[in-house]
Design an enzyme around this catalytic site. Structure first.
Site, PDB file in Angstrom:
ATOM      1  N   HIS A 148      23.946  -7.809  20.944  1.00 43.28           N
ATOM      2  CA  HIS A 148      22.952  -8.442  21.826  1.00 43.28           C
ATOM      3  C   HIS A 148      23.504  -8.612  23.239  1.00 43.28           C
ATOM      4  CE1 HIS A 148      19.582 -10.873  23.028  1.00 43.28           C
ATOM      5  NE2 HIS A 148      20.310 -11.957  23.200  1.00 43.28           N
ATOM      6  N   ASP A 198      15.535  -8.195  22.437  1.00 47.12           N
ATOM      7  CA  ASP A 198      15.803  -6.777  22.702  1.00 47.12           C
ATOM      8  C   ASP A 198      14.672  -5.915  22.141  1.00 47.12           C
ATOM      9  OD1 ASP A 198      18.264  -7.649  23.750  1.00 47.12           O
ATOM     10  OD2 ASP A 198      19.149  -7.630  21.741  1.00 47.12           O
ATOM     11  N   ALA A 222      15.668 -29.513  24.811  1.00 44.30           N
ATOM     12  CA  ALA A 222      15.148 -29.898  26.127  1.00 44.30           C
ATOM     13  C   ALA A 222      15.424 -28.843  27.195  1.00 44.30           C
ATOM     14  CB  ALA A 222      15.755 -31.242  26.552  1.00 44.30           C
TER      15      ALA A 222
END
Ligand code: APR
Length: 345
Positions: free
Chosen positions: A184, A155, A10
């Site tokens: 990351h 990325d 959600a």
């Protein structure tokens, strides 16, 4: 028959990601789990005229495990964007304290209910949340390193977009022609533009040293641009959803698949010692750092093998230096994740 579960469905990433998954004809069941509004999002998406049956699962309280268990039962693929997003001034590492326990608990449920599912982790800091997941799965005796992925595709998407802009080429044509390895977060992200000779020749003739440095910096810190522009409303959601979907789609196609290993045009942050050649690779090139994002070949929803970036993709001294910086950052983040689980009950 493919069931996909989204945990955190959600949220800002979860909703558009679930929409994209609902549009994929290979998905037969889409289970949406969240601690808020799971039924609402499921009802909304269920009206879309594609085959996937959408179900919503929301716990009634902290002790209620039935919703997550139903969402995970017989699932083939679990995508996890659950957690809190970054606010201005926060780094991905600042998210650690909150998201670490969310990922730990979700993965423990996956270990119990769906130990054979492929797991895609989006919740940041990915550099640490993937080691957390690995440690939980190890602890519960069901760790399959070929099925655990940290999603670093955003990325790659950013690198394609920014390089396309600099070279004045359609960025969608750069898919598979640029690789991003490492981690990351910030300077653990290492874009490699030497994937393809045509593009690298163009890049060499067009990009000045300062343009190249700006490009690398923008890929590494592109997430901050979004956090700043959203001014307190969170971090990247729509581009992240697209990137997460792009990676999930690779897995779905490999599951559907002709039983052939397929080289996908994206990297994933994986536990190398569990993959053939991974331990040797990590010792030889990474000073023993065990989690690293590399281009992967998929087969039947799992990693068949990976591409050694040092055999052809890493070409310049600059790239080698970027990797050394990345390894320093990764060492601490991986340790933080692993120790978090070791210190948990
Ligand atoms: N189980 C399931 N869902 C959870 C849990 C939990 N234990 N805790 C939080 N969530 C849900 C929230 O209810 C919310 O719907 O995760 C969703 C997160 O959505 P947002 O707050 O909108 O955050 P989003 O921008 O989607 O980012 C989520 O992904 O890229 C990363 O850094 C980002 O870690 C962050 C995560």
């Amino acid at each position: 028959m493919v069931k996909v579960t989204v945990a955190g469905a959600a949220g800002g990433i979860g909703q558009p990601l679930s929409l994209l998954l609902k549009l994929n004809p290979l998905v037969t069941e889409l289970a949406l789990y969240d601690i808020v509004n799971a039924h609402g999002v499921a009802a909304d998406l269920s009206h879309i005229n594609t085959p996937a049956v959408v179900t919503g699962h929301q716990p009634s309280g902290k002790e209620d495990n039935s919703a997550i268990t139903a969402a995970l039962k017989n699932t083939d693929l679990v995508v996890i964007p659950a957690g809190v997003p970054r606010k201005p001034g926060m780094t991905r590492a600042d998210l650690f304290n909150i998201n670490a326990s969310i990922v730990r608990d979700l993965v423990a449920n996956i270990a119990r209910t769906a130990p054979n599912a492929a797991i895609l982790i989006i919740s940041n800091p990915v550099n640490s949340t993937v080691p957390i997941a690995a440690e939980v799965l190890k602890k519960l005796g069901v760790f399959n390193p070929r099925k655990l992925f940290g999603v670093t595709t955003l990325d790659v998407v950013r690198a394609e977009t920014f390089l396309g802009g600099l070279l004045d080429v359609d960025p969608s044509k750069l898919r598979g022609k640029i690789s991003v390895v490492g981690g990351h977060s910030g300077d653990t992200i290492v874009p490699l533009i030497n994937y393809d000779s045509e593009i690298s020749n163009k890049a060499k003739s067009r990009l000045s040293t300062s343009d190249y440095e700006k490009f690398v910096n923008r890929v590494q810190f592109g997430g901050d641009e979004v956090v700043k522009a959203k001014n307190g409303a969170g971090s990247a959601t729509l581009s992240m959803a697209l990137a997460g979907y792009r990676f999930a789609e690779n897995i779905l196609e490999s599951l559907n698949g002709r039983n052939q290993p397929v080289l996908i045009p994206d990297s994933a942050y994986i536990y190398l010692p569990g993959i053939p050649y991974g331990k040797i690779f990590s010792d030889k090139h990474l000073n023993g750092v065990e989690f690293f994002s590399v281009p992967v070949r998929l087969q039947n929803g799992r990693i068949e093998s990976f591409i050694d970036p040092f055999e052809g993709l890493v070409k310049t001294d600059e790239e080698q230096k970027l990797i050394e910086v990345a390894l320093k950052g990764l060492t601490g983040s991986i340790k933080q994740g692993t120790e978090f689980v070791k210190g948990s009950k």
